[in-house]
Design an enzyme around this catalytic site. Structure first.
Site, PDB file in Angstrom:
ATOM      1  N   ILE A  30       0.832  -1.203   0.000  1.00  0.00           N
ATOM      2  CA  ILE A  30       0.000   0.000   0.000  1.00  0.00           C
ATOM      3  C   ILE A  30       0.876   1.266   0.000  1.00  0.00           C
ATOM      4  CG2 ILE A  30      -1.795   1.204   1.302  1.00  0.00           C
ATOM      5  CD1 ILE A  30      -2.375  -1.591   2.633  1.00  0.00           C
ATOM      6  N   ASP A  98      15.413   1.394  10.249  1.00  0.00           N
ATOM      7  CA  ASP A  98      14.950   0.054  10.635  1.00  0.00           C
ATOM      8  C   ASP A  98      14.130   0.237  11.901  1.00  0.00           C
ATOM      9  OD1 ASP A  98      14.470  -2.468  11.482  1.00  0.00           O
ATOM     10  OD2 ASP A  98      16.546  -3.171  11.367  1.00  0.00           O
ATOM     11  N   ASN A 125       3.584   4.191   7.804  1.00  0.00           N
ATOM     12  CA  ASN A 125       2.923   3.117   7.061  1.00  0.00           C
ATOM     13  C   ASN A 125       3.524   1.734   7.356  1.00  0.00           C
ATOM     14  OD1 ASN A 125       1.675   1.756   4.538  1.00  0.00           O
ATOM     15  ND2 ASN A 125       3.884   1.643   4.156  1.00  0.00           N
ATOM     16  N   SER A 181      -3.185   2.173  10.844  1.00  0.00           N
ATOM     17  CA  SER A 181      -3.665   1.203  11.806  1.00  0.00           C
ATOM     18  C   SER A 181      -4.245   0.042  11.002  1.00  0.00           C
ATOM     19  CB  SER A 181      -4.715   1.848  12.716  1.00  0.00           C
ATOM     20  OG  SER A 181      -5.145   0.936  13.675  1.00  0.00           O
ATOM     21  N   TYR A 211      -0.837  -7.932  17.439  1.00  0.00           N
ATOM     22  CA  TYR A 211      -1.034  -7.021  16.303  1.00  0.00           C
ATOM     23  C   TYR A 211      -2.137  -6.014  16.659  1.00  0.00           C
ATOM     24  CZ  TYR A 211      -1.992  -5.549  11.433  1.00  0.00           C
ATOM     25  OH  TYR A 211      -2.172  -4.821  10.279  1.00  0.00           O
ATOM     26  N   LYS A 215      -1.799  -1.894  16.990  1.00  0.00           N
ATOM     27  CA  LYS A 215      -2.556  -1.007  16.103  1.00  0.00           C
ATOM     28  C   LYS A 215      -3.560  -0.159  16.896  1.00  0.00           C
ATOM     29  CE  LYS A 215      -0.697  -2.112  12.101  1.00  0.00           C
ATOM     30  NZ  LYS A 215       0.159  -1.159  11.387  1.00  0.00           N
ATOM     31  N   VAL A 242      -6.124  -5.637   1.766  1.00  0.00           N
ATOM     32  CA  VAL A 242      -5.318  -5.734   0.539  1.00  0.00           C
ATOM     33  C   VAL A 242      -4.505  -7.020   0.689  1.00  0.00           C
ATOM     34  CG1 VAL A 242      -3.687  -4.538  -0.962  1.00  0.00           C
ATOM     35  CG2 VAL A 242      -5.182  -3.206   0.547  1.00  0.00           C
ATOM     36  N   ASN A 246       3.052  -8.022   1.019  1.00  0.00           N
ATOM     37  CA  ASN A 246       4.016  -8.862   1.750  1.00  0.00           C
ATOM     38  C   ASN A 246       3.637  -9.055   3.218  1.00  0.00           C
ATOM     39  OD1 ASN A 246       5.463  -8.981  -0.562  1.00  0.00           O
ATOM     40  ND2 ASN A 246       6.893  -7.348  -0.009  1.00  0.00           N
TER      41      ASN A 246
HETATM   42  N1  LIG Z   1      -2.650  -5.259   3.585  1.00  0.00           N
HETATM   43  C1  LIG Z   1      -3.710  -5.124   4.368  1.00  0.00           C
HETATM   44  O1  LIG Z   1      -4.769  -5.765   4.167  1.00  0.00           O
HETATM   45  C2  LIG Z   1      -3.678  -4.182   5.541  1.00  0.00           C
HETATM   46  C3  LIG Z   1      -4.851  -4.024   6.282  1.00  0.00           C
HETATM   47  C4  LIG Z   1      -4.832  -3.160   7.366  1.00  0.00           C
HETATM   48  C5  LIG Z   1      -3.687  -2.462   7.679  1.00  0.00           C
HETATM   49  N2  LIG Z   1      -2.557  -2.624   6.946  1.00  0.00           N
HETATM   50  C6  LIG Z   1      -1.351  -1.878   7.342  1.00  0.00           C
HETATM   51  O2  LIG Z   1      -0.850  -1.195   6.216  1.00  0.00           O
HETATM   52  C7  LIG Z   1       0.569  -1.035   6.344  1.00  0.00           C
HETATM   53  C8  LIG Z   1       1.241  -1.454   5.053  1.00  0.00           C
HETATM   54  O3  LIG Z   1       1.027  -2.828   4.873  1.00  0.00           O
HETATM   55  P1  LIG Z   1       1.122  -3.589   3.478  1.00  0.00           P
HETATM   56  O4  LIG Z   1      -0.050  -4.469   3.400  1.00  0.00           O
HETATM   57  O5  LIG Z   1       1.396  -2.636   2.371  1.00  0.00           O
HETATM   58  O6  LIG Z   1       2.370  -4.545   3.758  1.00  0.00           O
HETATM   59  P2  LIG Z   1       3.814  -4.711   3.110  1.00  0.00           P
HETATM   60  O7  LIG Z   1       3.755  -4.759   1.628  1.00  0.00           O
HETATM   61  O8  LIG Z   1       4.424  -5.868   3.827  1.00  0.00           O
HETATM   62  O9  LIG Z   1       4.541  -3.368   3.529  1.00  0.00           O
HETATM   63  C9  LIG Z   1       5.100  -3.216   4.802  1.00  0.00           C
HETATM   64  C10 LIG Z   1       6.273  -2.264   4.695  1.00  0.00           C
HETATM   65  O10 LIG Z   1       6.806  -2.109   6.025  1.00  0.00           O
HETATM   66  C11 LIG Z   1       8.221  -2.249   5.934  1.00  0.00           C
HETATM   67  N3  LIG Z   1       8.792  -2.725   7.191  1.00  0.00           N
HETATM   68  C12 LIG Z   1       8.454  -3.834   7.893  1.00  0.00           C
HETATM   69  N4  LIG Z   1       9.256  -3.946   8.960  1.00  0.00           N
HETATM   70  C13 LIG Z   1      10.111  -2.889   8.944  1.00  0.00           C
HETATM   71  C14 LIG Z   1      11.176  -2.446   9.763  1.00  0.00           C
HETATM   72  N5  LIG Z   1      11.558  -3.127  10.845  1.00  0.00           N
HETATM   73  N6  LIG Z   1      11.813  -1.297   9.438  1.00  0.00           N
HETATM   74  C15 LIG Z   1      11.465  -0.609   8.349  1.00  0.00           C
HETATM   75  N7  LIG Z   1      10.473  -0.966   7.515  1.00  0.00           N
HETATM   76  C16 LIG Z   1       9.799  -2.105   7.812  1.00  0.00           C
HETATM   77  C17 LIG Z   1       8.439  -3.277   4.832  1.00  0.00           C
HETATM   78  O11 LIG Z   1       9.768  -3.168   4.390  1.00  0.00           O
HETATM   79  P3  LIG Z   1      10.541  -4.405   3.688  1.00  0.00           P
HETATM   80  O12 LIG Z   1      10.147  -4.373   2.246  1.00  0.00           O
HETATM   81  O13 LIG Z   1      11.992  -4.074   3.916  1.00  0.00           O
HETATM   82  O14 LIG Z   1      10.093  -5.660   4.388  1.00  0.00           O
HETATM   83  C18 LIG Z   1       7.406  -2.812   3.807  1.00  0.00           C
HETATM   84  O15 LIG Z   1       7.920  -1.763   3.035  1.00  0.00           O
HETATM   85  C19 LIG Z   1       0.983  -1.861   7.562  1.00  0.00           C
HETATM   86  O16 LIG Z   1       1.166  -1.009   8.667  1.00  0.00           O
HETATM   87  C20 LIG Z   1      -0.212  -2.769   7.796  1.00  0.00           C
HETATM   88  O17 LIG Z   1      -0.344  -3.169   9.145  1.00  0.00           O
HETATM   89  C21 LIG Z   1      -2.531  -3.466   5.871  1.00  0.00           C
END
Ligand SMILES: NC(=O)c1ccc[n+]([C@@H]2O[C@H](COP(=O)([O-])OP(=O)(O)OC[C@H]3O[C@@H](n4cnc5c(N)ncnc54)[C@H](OP(=O)(O)O)[C@@H]3O)[C@@H](O)[C@H]2O)c1
Length: 341
Positions: A30, A98, A125, A181, A211, A215, A242, A246
């Site tokens: 996202i 990090d 994010n 969140s 988790y 959040k 979404v 990852n």
């Molecule tokens: N996808 C959903 O359905 C959903 C629903 C509700 C909320 N969210 C929230 O939306 C946000 C984005 O999620 P996403 O679905 O887009 O997931 P994602 O593709 O896994 O993106 C997560 C990002 O966080 C980074 N990250 C993780 N650990 C880190 C660390 N220790 N230091 C620095 N960066 C770190 C990852 O970097 P790397 O590439 O280096 O791993 C990646 O760029 C998250 O906060 C998630 O909880 C997502």
């Protein structure tokens, strides 16, 4: 489905009106689509991530995508003889961070503060979901630190810059902080406390609770910040489901049963999910929608497509929110980090 058109949101020319954004985890999922929109809208975007190579790869791809979109826009205008305003792309810059290391967060703030004298948008994010129990080198549970404690530290350390931006540019919209969140914050049930032993119980079911706790704490943080810093517009977002990011890879890569989780997430996503760019809509609205104001929207929670919603009772409870703030300041001070009052 999306309730907004990003076309209707303001576009900036960085040569005339330089707008600066910092987003954590903008290299995938996202966050990636959020960066794309901000860049198309003329923002100078710092993508803070832990892997230089992954972020630089995403910057290259984002530039190619944005150039194609801009060319299409120009061709469309030429074909329709419309005199639509010229759109300027912003800039994309890598910033090392990090979130599993407090010292890395502080180093990122120092680097950023040496590079920029203003900050219009901070988007917390980056996150991790339902990963196995582990402690960081700062002795926090991994999800709690990645999803909440480090974003708290990053934001509070950047507050002076956000406030200075508000003071120096009173005629532009106030700086904004957006916290990712999740609807999963509802896993955190009654009697909320970050000291709970759930946080330190290595059990797969409790990982979802952890988790939810992190959040929920993030929503508390935005509500407290809105009260304490009325010059800055703070909001929390659930972007929607979404299911192809990852965030789910720990579960889908489990030996043998991973395929079952993958199937479940795909089916769930088919019926209830949104795409990555639709997921970024709520964030983009919180970042750019001029109608959102300090007076009416500070501390609020938005869901898919940028629709305002009520978070859980635990997340809305201001007594819990105050306790979350005090707990975090105390824990950071135990680790030698002072958060100014
Ligand atoms: N996808 C959903 O359905 C959903 C629903 C509700 C909320 N969210 C929230 O939306 C946000 C984005 O999620 P996403 O679905 O887009 O997931 P994602 O593709 O896994 O993106 C997560 C990002 O966080 C980074 N990250 C993780 N650990 C880190 C660390 N220790 N230091 C620095 N960066 C770190 C990852 O970097 P790397 O590439 O280096 O791993 C990646 O760029 C998250 O906060 C998630 O909880 C997502």
């Amino acid at each position: 489905m999306s309730s907004i058109s990003t076309d209707s949101l303001p576009y900036f020319d960085p040569a005339v009106d330089r707008r600066v954004a910092l987003i954590t985890g903008g290299n995938s999922g996202i966050g990636y689509y959020t960066v794309l929109q901000l860049y198309l809208h003329g923002y100078v975007v710092y993508i803070a991530g832990r892997s230089r190579s992954r972020v630089l790869k995403s910057i290259k791809e984002l530039k190619e995508k944005a150039n194609t979109i801009t060319k299409d826009y120009e061709i469309q205008n030429a074909n329709t003889n419309l005199t639509s305003p010229k759109r300027c792309l912003g800039e994309l810059v890598y910033l090392e961070i990090d979130l599993s290391s407090l010292s890395s967060v502080i180093a990122a703030v120092d680097t950023f503060s040496n590079m920029e004298s203003k900050l219009n948008l901070l988007i917390n994010n980056a996150g991790a979901m339902a990963v196995p129990y582990a402690l960081t080198r700062d002795n926090f549970e991994i999800q709690l630190q990645t999803n909440f404690v480090s974003p708290f530290l990053l934001t509070t350390k950047l507050l002076p810059l956000l406030e200075r931006t508000a003071d120096l540019y009173p005629s532009t919209e106030p700086p904004r902080v957006v916290y990712l969140s999740s609807i999963g914050h509802k896993f955190a049930i009654r009697f909320f406390s970050l000291n709970t032993s759930f946080n330190y119980r290595p059990n797969l079911l409790f990982t979802w609770l952890r988790y939810g706790m992190a959040k929920t704490a993030g929503i508390h943080f935005m509500k407290m910040l809105a009260l304490r810093n009325p010059k800055i517009l703070c909001m929390s977002v659930h972007p929607g489901f979404v299911m192809n990011t990852n965030l789910f890879t720990y579960w889908t890569r489990l030996p043998i049963i991973g395929i079952l989780f993958w199937c479940f997430f795909q089916i769930f996503g088919y019926f209830l999910g949104v795409s990555n760019d639709e997921g970024s809509d709520a964030i983009i609205k919180c970042c750019l929608e001029p109608k959102l104001s300090l007076e009416n929207d500070n501390g609020k929670y938005f869901v898919t497509g940028g629709i305002e919603a009520e978070p859980s009772k635990v997340a809305s409870n201001m007594d819990y929110a105050a306790r979350t703030w005090i707990w975090t300041v105390h824990e950071l001070s135990e680790r030698g980090i002072t958060i100014p009052n």
